[in-house]
Design a protein around this motif. Structure first.
Motif, PDB file in Angstrom:
ATOM      1  N   ASN A 378       3.425   3.207   7.967  1.00  0.00           N
ATOM      2  CA  ASN A 378       3.869   2.415   7.160  1.00  0.00           C
ATOM      3  C   ASN A 378       4.908   3.077   6.065  1.00  0.00           C
ATOM      4  N   GLY A 379       4.726   4.293   6.055  1.00  0.00           N
ATOM      5  CA  GLY A 379       5.720   5.267   5.220  1.00  0.00           C
ATOM      6  C   GLY A 379       5.039   6.037   4.067  1.00  0.00           C
ATOM      7  N   PHE A 380       5.657   6.800   3.413  1.00  0.00           N
ATOM      8  CA  PHE A 380       5.278   7.326   2.278  1.00  0.00           C
ATOM      9  C   PHE A 380       5.329   6.440   1.110  1.00  0.00           C
ATOM     10  N   ILE A 381       4.656   6.880   0.106  1.00  0.00           N
ATOM     11  CA  ILE A 381       4.640   5.976  -1.229  1.00  0.00           C
ATOM     12  C   ILE A 381       5.599   6.492  -2.110  1.00  0.00           C
ATOM     13  N   THR A 382       6.151   5.752  -2.850  1.00  0.00           N
ATOM     14  CA  THR A 382       6.922   6.394  -4.026  1.00  0.00           C
ATOM     15  C   THR A 382       6.059   6.713  -5.176  1.00  0.00           C
ATOM     16  N   GLU A 383       6.169   7.780  -5.740  1.00  0.00           N
ATOM     17  CA  GLU A 383       5.298   8.256  -6.859  1.00  0.00           C
ATOM     18  C   GLU A 383       5.716   8.238  -8.116  1.00  0.00           C
ATOM     19  N   ILE A 384       7.170   8.073  -8.248  1.00  0.00           N
ATOM     20  CA  ILE A 384       7.713   8.456  -9.670  1.00  0.00           C
ATOM     21  C   ILE A 384       7.725   7.050 -10.510  1.00  0.00           C
ATOM     22  N   PHE A 385       7.483   5.934  -9.739  1.00  0.00           N
ATOM     23  CA  PHE A 385       7.472   4.712 -10.282  1.00  0.00           C
ATOM     24  C   PHE A 385       6.760   3.508  -9.355  1.00  0.00           C
ATOM     25  N   PRO A 386       6.078   2.721  -9.571  1.00  0.00           N
ATOM     26  CA  PRO A 386       5.370   1.825  -8.716  1.00  0.00           C
ATOM     27  C   PRO A 386       5.947   0.736  -8.017  1.00  0.00           C
ATOM     28  N   VAL A 387       5.906   1.070  -6.567  1.00  0.00           N
ATOM     29  CA  VAL A 387       6.548   0.087  -5.926  1.00  0.00           C
ATOM     30  C   VAL A 387       5.321  -0.701  -4.934  1.00  0.00           C
ATOM     31  N   ILE A 388       4.760  -1.689  -5.391  1.00  0.00           N
ATOM     32  CA  ILE A 388       3.451  -2.165  -4.981  1.00  0.00           C
ATOM     33  C   ILE A 388       3.682  -2.625  -3.542  1.00  0.00           C
ATOM     34  N   SER A 389       5.165  -2.936  -3.054  1.00  0.00           N
ATOM     35  CA  SER A 389       5.167  -3.646  -1.681  1.00  0.00           C
ATOM     36  C   SER A 389       5.169  -2.335  -0.954  1.00  0.00           C
ATOM     37  N   GLU A 390       5.045  -1.120  -1.190  1.00  0.00           N
ATOM     38  CA  GLU A 390       4.715   0.097  -0.090  1.00  0.00           C
ATOM     39  C   GLU A 390       3.416   0.134   0.331  1.00  0.00           C
ATOM     40  N   PHE A 391       2.637  -0.429  -0.491  1.00  0.00           N
ATOM     41  CA  PHE A 391       1.001  -0.404  -0.089  1.00  0.00           C
ATOM     42  C   PHE A 391       0.664  -1.394   1.031  1.00  0.00           C
ATOM     43  N   ASN A 392      -0.111  -0.905   1.984  1.00  0.00           N
ATOM     44  CA  ASN A 392      -0.438  -1.927   2.914  1.00  0.00           C
ATOM     45  C   ASN A 392      -1.950  -1.869   3.368  1.00  0.00           C
ATOM     46  N   TYR A 393      -2.860  -1.084   2.608  1.00  0.00           N
ATOM     47  CA  TYR A 393      -4.140  -0.700   2.914  1.00  0.00           C
ATOM     48  C   TYR A 393      -5.055  -0.644   1.829  1.00  0.00           C
ATOM     49  N   LEU A 394      -6.256  -1.135   1.935  1.00  0.00           N
ATOM     50  CA  LEU A 394      -7.114  -0.944   0.869  1.00  0.00           C
ATOM     51  C   LEU A 394      -8.496  -0.502   1.525  1.00  0.00           C
ATOM     52  N   MET A 395      -9.084   0.494   0.925  1.00  0.00           N
ATOM     53  CA  MET A 395     -10.526   1.041   0.978  1.00  0.00           C
ATOM     54  C   MET A 395     -11.218   1.313  -0.233  1.00  0.00           C
ATOM     55  N   ILE A 396     -12.194   1.952  -0.114  1.00  0.00           N
ATOM     56  CA  ILE A 396     -12.995   2.378  -1.236  1.00  0.00           C
ATOM     57  C   ILE A 396     -13.544   3.745  -1.544  1.00  0.00           C
ATOM     58  N   GLN A 397     -13.566   4.040  -2.687  1.00  0.00           N
ATOM     59  CA  GLN A 397     -14.198   5.386  -2.917  1.00  0.00           C
ATOM     60  C   GLN A 397     -15.694   5.194  -3.906  1.00  0.00           C
ATOM     61  N   THR A 398     -16.675   6.117  -3.370  1.00  0.00           N
ATOM     62  CA  THR A 398     -17.932   5.995  -4.015  1.00  0.00           C
ATOM     63  C   THR A 398     -18.350   7.203  -4.383  1.00  0.00           C
ATOM     64  N   ASN A 399     -19.085   7.441  -5.470  1.00  0.00           N
ATOM     65  CA  ASN A 399     -19.456   8.503  -6.196  1.00  0.00           C
ATOM     66  C   ASN A 399     -20.952   8.635  -6.155  1.00  0.00           C
ATOM     67  N   ILE A 400     -21.547   9.523  -5.554  1.00  0.00           N
ATOM     68  CA  ILE A 400     -23.213   9.718  -5.151  1.00  0.00           C
ATOM     69  C   ILE A 400     -23.554  11.048  -5.573  1.00  0.00           C
TER      70      ILE A 400
END
Length: 654
Positions: A378-400
């Motif tokens: 899908n390509g790299f994400i722009t970091e200097i400002f939010p471009v929410i359309s560049e995101f195409n995936y969701l996973m989770i992080q857990t701390n144990i």
């Protein structure tokens, strides 16, 4: 004779260069551009752009964005005839659509010393639906021959000013000259991004007063810009790269603000604070993440009653893995199915499955947060400002217990804490609706190893038999688990086909769980090798890590992205018995990449009438800059050579 040969080569080169007369400063076609039949800047090119130019501006009549395109292109041979078929994608939605007009195209050939021009007929321009939001306008230029020069031009009418028309300086064929001119009224303020790492030959801008006026007296100044690149190489895709859109030289625009002629200002450039607030309220993300679940309606008592958090988390993860199926769709929104729908349907997109995992963890008092990211394709994400359309995936992080784990339940064969390979794309955004989101590195939790241990013996009948044991961890084990557990017999057949000199028996898979962190197997072999006059020529690499060098380009201008650190170990031992002894062995090799970023070591010893061999190959970085390309190309070449051409010569003792 030497002076004659040198002079001959000089004259030959002079003749070749004298044949190349391409006018990269004009759209007009000259006869010498047709007769020129080579391209010295890229000897393997089948076609190249001599001259192209774009011009985008806001039409003062209808206030639509207009974009004019002209291109002059040389066809060198038949392999490039497809370059004479032009496709123009046009976007549309329920309210507006892009359009194209003023299409003109010509083919230039020389016949009997005269330039002949063949024009595109209107009846040869076709339109077809591509998907629900795009259609294609296509045309093929007539009378294409080897040596033809083609020109085409058209004008786009674009009602969508949200994204100003981008421009691709680079493509899959070389370009001598590419120019883009823009006129942007001050009402529209864009983030302008130059992508691909190549430098502009010309980068000029100036302000023009009152370039755009309205019927009621409103006026706006315009920023006039000119961008030029010259001698742009073709972009060639190769192994170990993310999507090519990350590296193609181009210019893109993202709208920050728009102010109409009445003074009303709309701010399109958001901060992460405002994006966090919007995502928290978004019904298909934030509101789904806060859904309360009764774990007793989902989980067995064995998981609910588990007192150790890590074991409980692993149980919940395996439960979602085994009971819900990913439908292959990517999105950070679960538009097609809510968590409630997922529970009923048992299948959903990546967001819905991992939001369910998130909510079950949270309901079990396990610290968990969602992570949004962009996949490798899908390509790299722009970091200097939010471009929410560049995101195409969701996973989770857990701390144990002070340790963090990334979790994605879409893969049936993923181990707990293992990130799918498609997600190894630098960074993601950790969503914390209480304290604010933050960037987080997406990195594998552990190293990946591929290990082969081969033990052979020459028995009293001069047969070579033995056992091979293999262990693949991390990303090396993942495709093996998937293949084996989905079709065991097919897996064994495929394995046998990769070992043509080996008769394979007594196969055993020592890994029983499909979401294990490794895949381990063993099998017995009867090895048939070359024997001439009683002398055995033994290649010890019955199984190989790689059979060819993945790197074939002369040079590479983009990074080498393996995604993860790689480690290979091959151990080999053969007992020669009483009938044979070693006559000759290959030389030892020890090669290192610069700065300790990799190692290839090959050595063997002969003692007690046995041969022991060790091959170690390691890549200590998941990503290498392009400067490492010649070193990686050479070390892979040597790895292939070692596996293919390392021969032990065994002589009979009698």
């Amino acid at each position: 004779m030497t002076r004659f040969f040198t002079a001959f080569i000089f004259l030959l080169n002079l003749t070749v260069y004298s044949q190349e007369k391409y006018h990269s400063y004009t759209f007009d076609v000259k006869p010498e551009e047709i007769t020129s039949n080579t391209f010295s800047k890229d000897s393997v090119a089948n076609a190249f752009v001599i001259y192209e130019k774009g011009n985008s501006y806001v039409d003062p009549e209808d206030f639509k964005l207009k974009s004019e395109v002209i291109c002059k292109l040389k066809i060198l041979n038949r392999e490039a005839f497809n370059q004479a078929t032009i496709e123009i994608p046009l976007y549309h939605n329920d309210k507006n659509s892009e359009s194209v007009n003023k299409i003109e195209a010509k083919t230039y050939n020389l016949e009997n010393g005269k330039m002949v021009v063949s024009k595109l007929s209107r009846k040869d321009i076709h339109e077809e639906d591509y998907n629900e939001h795009y259609k294609l306008v296509k045309f093929a230029l007539p009378n294409i021959k080897e040596g033809s020069v083609i020109t085409y031009s058209y004008e786009l009418s674009l009602p969508f000013m949200f994204n100003y028309q981008p421009w691709d300086f680079q493509s899959d064929i070389p370009k001598l000259y590419s120019e883009y001119n823009t006129s942007i009224p001050a009402n529209w303020h864009y983030h302008i991004k130059l992508i691909g790492g190549k430098k502009l030959s010309v980068n000029e801008s100036k302000k023009i007063d009152n370039c755009l006026t309205t019927y009621n007296g409103g006026a706006a100044d315009c920023l006039i810009a000119k961008y030029v690149m010259k001698d742009i190489p073709a972009f060639t895709e190769e192994e170990y790269m993310t999507t090519k859109s990350n590296y193609l030289a181009r210019i893109e625009y993202e709208l920050k603000t728009f102010q109409d002629f009445n003074g009303m200002k709309n701010n399109y450039a958001k901060t992460w604070e405002t994006v966090d607030t919007e995502l928290k309220k978004e019904k298909s993300i934030g509101r789904q993440l806060t859904k309360s679940l009764d774990v007793h309606e989902f989980l067995p008592d064995s998981i609910i009653n588990e007192t150790q958090q890590l074991k409980k988390a692993k149980g919940i993860y395996a439960f979602v893995q085994n009971n819900y199926t990913w439908n292959g769709k990517y999105s950070i929104y679960n538009d097609d199915l809510s968590v409630k729908d997922l529970i009923e349907e048992k299948t959903g997109n990546v967001s819905s499955i991992n939001i369910l995992l998130h909510n079950l963890m949270k309901a079990s008092n396990i610290d968990v947060k969602p992570v949004i990211l962009s996949t490798r394709n899908n390509g790299f994400i722009t970091e200097i400002f939010p471009v929410i359309s560049e995101f195409n995936y969701l996973m989770i992080q857990t701390n144990i217990n002070g340790k963090s784990y990334f979790l994605d339940a879409t893969g049936k064969y993923l181990a707990f804490g293992q990130i799918p390979y498609r997600c190894l794309n630098n960074k993601g955004r950790l969503l914390d609706f209480e304290n604010g989101s933050s960037w987080i590195n997406i990195e594998p939790m552990s190293k990946s190893f591929s290990m082969i241990d081969t033990h052979l013996i020459i028995n009293e009948n001069n047969q070579i038999t033995g056992t091979i044991k293999k262990r693949a961890t991390g990303y090396f084990g993942l495709p093996l688990k998937e293949h084996y557990f989905s079709n065991e017999s097919n897996y064994i057949e495929t394995l046998e086909s990769t070992l043509p000199q080996v008769e394979l028996t007594n196969y055993k898979a020592l890994t029983k769980a499909k979401n294990s962190t490794f895949f381990q197997e063993s099998y017995d072999v009867n090895y048939h090798t070359d024997k001439i006059n009683g002398v055995i020529y033994l290649n010890p690499f019955l199984d190989k890590f790689t059979k060819e060098n993945p790197f074939k380009l002369q040079e590479r201008s983009y990074p080498i992205d393996f995604g993860f650190k790689q480690n290979y170990i091959y151990q080999f031992k053969i007992n020669l018995g009483e009938n044979y002894s070693l006559l000759e062995k290959p030389e030892d090799i020890n090669i290192a990449l610069p700065n300790g970023e990799g190692l290839l070591k090959f050595s063997s010893v002969y003692a007690d009438n046995s041969i022991q061999l060790l091959l170690k190959f390691s890549l200590n970085s998941p990503i290498y800059p392009s400067e490492y390309y010649p070193y990686l190309k050479e070390i892979f070449k040597k790895l292939v050579d070692i596996q293919q051409n390392s021969i032990f010569v065994l002589k009979p003792n009698s």
